[in-house]
Design a protein around this motif. Structure first.
Motif, PDB file in Angstrom:
ATOM      1  N   UNK A  90     -28.187 -19.531 136.243  1.00 45.11           N
ATOM      2  CA  UNK A  90     -26.776 -19.161 136.119  1.00 45.11           C
ATOM      3  C   UNK A  90     -26.538 -18.359 134.844  1.00 45.11           C
ATOM      4  N   UNK A  91     -27.128 -18.811 133.746  1.00 48.44           N
ATOM      5  CA  UNK A  91     -26.930 -18.126 132.466  1.00 48.44           C
ATOM      6  C   UNK A  91     -27.450 -16.692 132.526  1.00 48.44           C
ATOM      7  N   UNK A 196     -28.246 -34.204 126.792  1.00 42.36           N
ATOM      8  CA  UNK A 196     -27.322 -33.203 127.322  1.00 42.36           C
ATOM      9  C   UNK A 196     -27.200 -32.029 126.352  1.00 42.36           C
ATOM     10  N   UNK A 197     -27.130 -30.832 126.890  1.00 39.61           N
ATOM     11  CA  UNK A 197     -26.932 -29.652 126.044  1.00 39.61           C
ATOM     12  C   UNK A 197     -25.537 -29.683 125.414  1.00 39.61           C
ATOM     13  N   UNK A 444     -23.920 -18.145 125.432  1.00 35.57           N
ATOM     14  CA  UNK A 444     -23.250 -19.199 126.185  1.00 35.57           C
ATOM     15  C   UNK A 444     -23.618 -20.541 125.580  1.00 35.57           C
ATOM     16  N   UNK A 445     -22.692 -21.493 125.651  1.00 35.96           N
ATOM     17  CA  UNK A 445     -23.066 -22.876 125.406  1.00 35.96           C
ATOM     18  C   UNK A 445     -23.528 -23.465 126.736  1.00 35.96           C
ATOM     19  N   UNK A 446     -24.255 -24.557 126.672  1.00 36.14           N
ATOM     20  CA  UNK A 446     -24.785 -25.171 127.884  1.00 36.14           C
ATOM     21  C   UNK A 446     -23.783 -26.082 128.548  1.00 36.14           C
ATOM     22  N   UNK A 474     -25.377 -30.379 131.347  1.00 34.84           N
ATOM     23  CA  UNK A 474     -26.610 -29.648 131.631  1.00 34.84           C
ATOM     24  C   UNK A 474     -27.728 -30.439 130.970  1.00 34.84           C
ATOM     25  N   UNK A 475     -28.650 -30.946 131.788  1.00 33.91           N
ATOM     26  CA  UNK A 475     -29.630 -31.907 131.290  1.00 33.91           C
ATOM     27  C   UNK A 475     -31.039 -31.345 131.387  1.00 33.91           C
TER      28      UNK A 475
END
Length: 477
Positions: A90-91, A196-197, A444-446, A474-475
Motif C-alpha cells: 500500500x505504501x 505495532x508501527x 508515511x507513518x505506519x 500495522x504489525x
C-alpha cells in the motif's frame, strides 16, 4: 467472549476471520485476547475509550438540512490489524500515486503535455470547477503542489482499491493519532506483543515536510496553520495539528500582506510568515482573487504566493486532481508520467458525461452508486440499491439533465472488521485513509484513519454521515 453470533458473509472479506472461520494468522493474538476477555471487561474498555474522546472534546460537525450538530466521533475499541507485508505494498502504491498526481497538477498549470498528447480530454480539465486559471504559469515550491494527501482505500475480495484522493484540505489525521492513544492504553499487553508501527511521530514528519517548502530555506521558518475558525467541522484537528508542529493557529484576520510579503500580527509586532499550512478552501483564500465576500482569507495572499514570497501547503488549484471525473484517469497519469504500471487499482468508474457510460448507468442504476464529481464527505451519494423504483426514475431524469456532474461506480462489498456493538462483537464495513506527506521526498507513518459504517448493513463510512472510527495496527509479519 465468544464469536458464536459473529456473522460471516461470503460477499465480504472479513478482516478478522478467513473463509474457513479461523482467524487470519496475523489476527491470532487479537482473537485469543478477545476470547479470553469477558463481556463486562470489553464493555469497560469501550467506555474508557469513549471517555477519552469525550474528555478531550474530540469532535466533528455534522451538517444536516435542518440543523448543525457538534458530536463526539464514535470510536470502536477493537483494533483492525494489517500485516507489514500488505502495508508495504500500500505504501509503495500511495507514493507512486502521489508522484503522478503532483506531476499532473504541475503539468496542467504549465505546458499541459498530457492534454496535448490526448491522454486526458482537454474539456475534462479546463471545464472542471476546481481548475484555477490563477495558477497558470505559477512556480510551485519543490514542484510539489500536494504536500499533504489523504487517500481513501477499501478492500474488496481480490485486494485493495483506491476510492478517492483528497488533495485540497484532507482531514482525519488527528483522529488517527487519538484512536491510537486511546486504544493502546487499554490493550497495553496486546500492543506490545504485536510490535505495532508508530503513528505518533506524524507531527514530526509534518513539520519536516512543511519546513522543506520554506522559500528562504531557513533552519527555523515561521509556519502557521490557517483555519476558517471555531465553526469549521474539523476545528479540533486544526488546534491539535498546530500544537503538534509548534505552529501558530491563525485566522485570516491575523495575517496581512504588505509589499508582497505575508505577516502575522503578534503582541510584539508583525512577524513575517514563510509557510502557511492552509485548512481554508480555495474559494475563501483571498477575496481579491476568489470569492469577494470571503472574510476567512487574506487579501493579497495570492499575490504574495505568486511572487514566491510565501508557501501555501497545499497549493491552490490542487482540487483539479481529486475531481471524481479526473480520478478515472489516474492510472493513465501513472503510466504517462512515471512509465510504470499502477500498483494500486482504481474502482471501475463510469463517466456520465460520456454517452455510452451514461446509458450504462441509467440501465444499471440499481447496481451502482452515483457521485457528484466535486462532492466530498459522502454528501450527494445516490446508492441505487437503497432507493425505490420511483426514486431511481426521478434521479435518472436528473442525470440526463446534467450528466457532466456525475460519475457512477459499482456498489462494492467492502471488507468488514469486528466492532463492539451493544455488548456484542459484530462485523461492520471499514475503509482506510492513510496520509502521505511529500516535500523533498514522500513519507508515511505506519497507520491510517480507519473509518466504520456503524449502522448494520451500511456501506457509508464518512464521519460527516454518522460513521465511526477505530485504530489500525500495522504489525510485524
Amino acid at each position: 467472549m465468544n464469536f458464536d453470533q459473529y456473522e460471516l458473509d461470503d460477499k465480504f472479506f472479513d478482516e478478522l476471520f478467513a473463509e474457513d472461520g479461523s482467524p487470519h494468522p496475523h489476527n491470532h493474538h487479537l482473537h485469543k485476547h478477545l476470547t479470553a476477555t469477558s463481556v463486562e471487561e470489553l464493555e469497560s474498555i469501550q467506555e474508557r475509550v469513549t471517555r477519552t474522546f469525550s474528555s478531550q472534546s474530540i469532535s466533528f460537525t455534522l451538517y444536516g438540512e435542518d440543523e448543525t450538530q457538534e458530536r463526539i466521533i464514535p470510536i470502536d475499541c477493537i483494533p483492525r490489524i494489517i500485516p507489514s507485508e500488505e502495508w508495504d505494498v500500500l505504501e509503495a502504491g500511495l507514493i507512486q500515486r502521489i508522484a503522478a498526481l503532483n506531476k499532473f497538477i504541475v503539468d496542467v498549470y504549465g505546458p499541459a503535455r498530457i492534454l496535448a498528447d490526448g491522454v486526458i480530454p482537454i474539456d475534462h480539465v479546463r471545464g472542471c470547477p476546481q481548475y484555477r486559471m490563477e495558477m497558470q504559469g505559477v512556480s510551485i515550491p519543490l514542484d510539489v503542489p500536494v504536500g499533504i494527501c489523504g487517500t481513501d482505500l477499501v478492500r474488496v475480495g481480490d485486494g485493495f482499491r483506491v476510492l478517492e484522493d483528497n488533495l485540497r484540505v484532507p482531514s482525519g489525521v488527528s483522529y488517527m493519532i487519538a484512536n491510537r492513544q486511546a486504544t493502546k492504553t487499554n490493550f497495553r499487553e496486546l500492543y506490545r506483543r504485536y510490535q505495532v508501527r508508530d503513528v505518533e511521530k506524524y507531527g514530526t514528519l509534518l513539520y519536516e515536510t512543511l519546513r522543506e517548502f520554506d522559500p528562504n530555506g531557513s533552519a527555523d521558518p515561521c509556519i502557521v496553520l490557517l483555519t476558517p475558525g471555531v465553526f469549521n467541522a474539523a476545528f479540533y484537528e486544526h488546534m491539535f495539528l498546530a500544537d503538534e508542529i509548534g505552529a501558530e493557529l491563525v485566522e485570516g484576520r491575523d495575517l496581512l500582506v504588505n509589499d508582497g510579503f505575508v505577516y502575522m500580527r503578534t503582541t510584539s509586532g508583525l512577524r513575517k510568515v514563510d509557510v502557511i499550512y492552509r485548512r481554508v478552501d480555495d474559494d475563501f483564500l483571498d477575496p481579491l482573487f476568489y470569492r469577494r465576500d470571503s472574510i476567512l482569507g487574506v487579501p493579497g495572499l495570492m499575490h504574495a504566493y505568486r511572487k514566491g514570497n510565501v508557501a501555501l501547503v497545499n497549493a491552490p488549484g490542487t482540487g483539479i486532481a481529486d475531481d471524481k471525473s479526473i480520478y478515472a484517469y489516474v492510472p493513465d497519469m501513472i503510466r504517462y508520467y512515471l512509465s510504470e504500471d499502477p500498483i494500486l487499482q482504481n474502482v471501475e468508474t463510469y463517466l456520465c458525461r460520456e454517452p455510452e457510460d451514461l446509458e450504462y448507468t441509467l440501465d444499471n442504476l440499481e447496481q451502482l452508486v452515483v457521485k457528484p464529481v466535486g462532492g466530498s464527505g459522502g454528501y450527494g451519494l445516490f446508492i441505487g440499491a437503497d432507493k425505490t423504483a420511483a426514486q431511481r426514475d426521478a434521479f435518472s431524469k436528473q442525470l440526463r439533465e446534467d450528466p457532466d456532474n456525475y460519475i457512477a461506480q459499482p456498489i462494492l462489498a467492502i471488507s468488514r472488521a469486528p466492532c463492539w456493538i451493544e455488548r456484542n462483537i459484530e462485523p461492520r464495513c471499514v475503509d482506510l485513509r492513510p496520509f502521505i506527506l511529500t516535500g523533498q521526498e514522500s513519507r508515511l507513518v505506519g497507520g491510517a484513519f480507519c473509518r466504520i459504517a456503524l449502522p448494520r448493513g451500511s456501506l457509508v463510512v464518512n464521519s460527516s454521515q454518522g460513521g465511526g472510527a477505530k485504530d489500525l495496527w500495522v504489525v510485524k509479519n
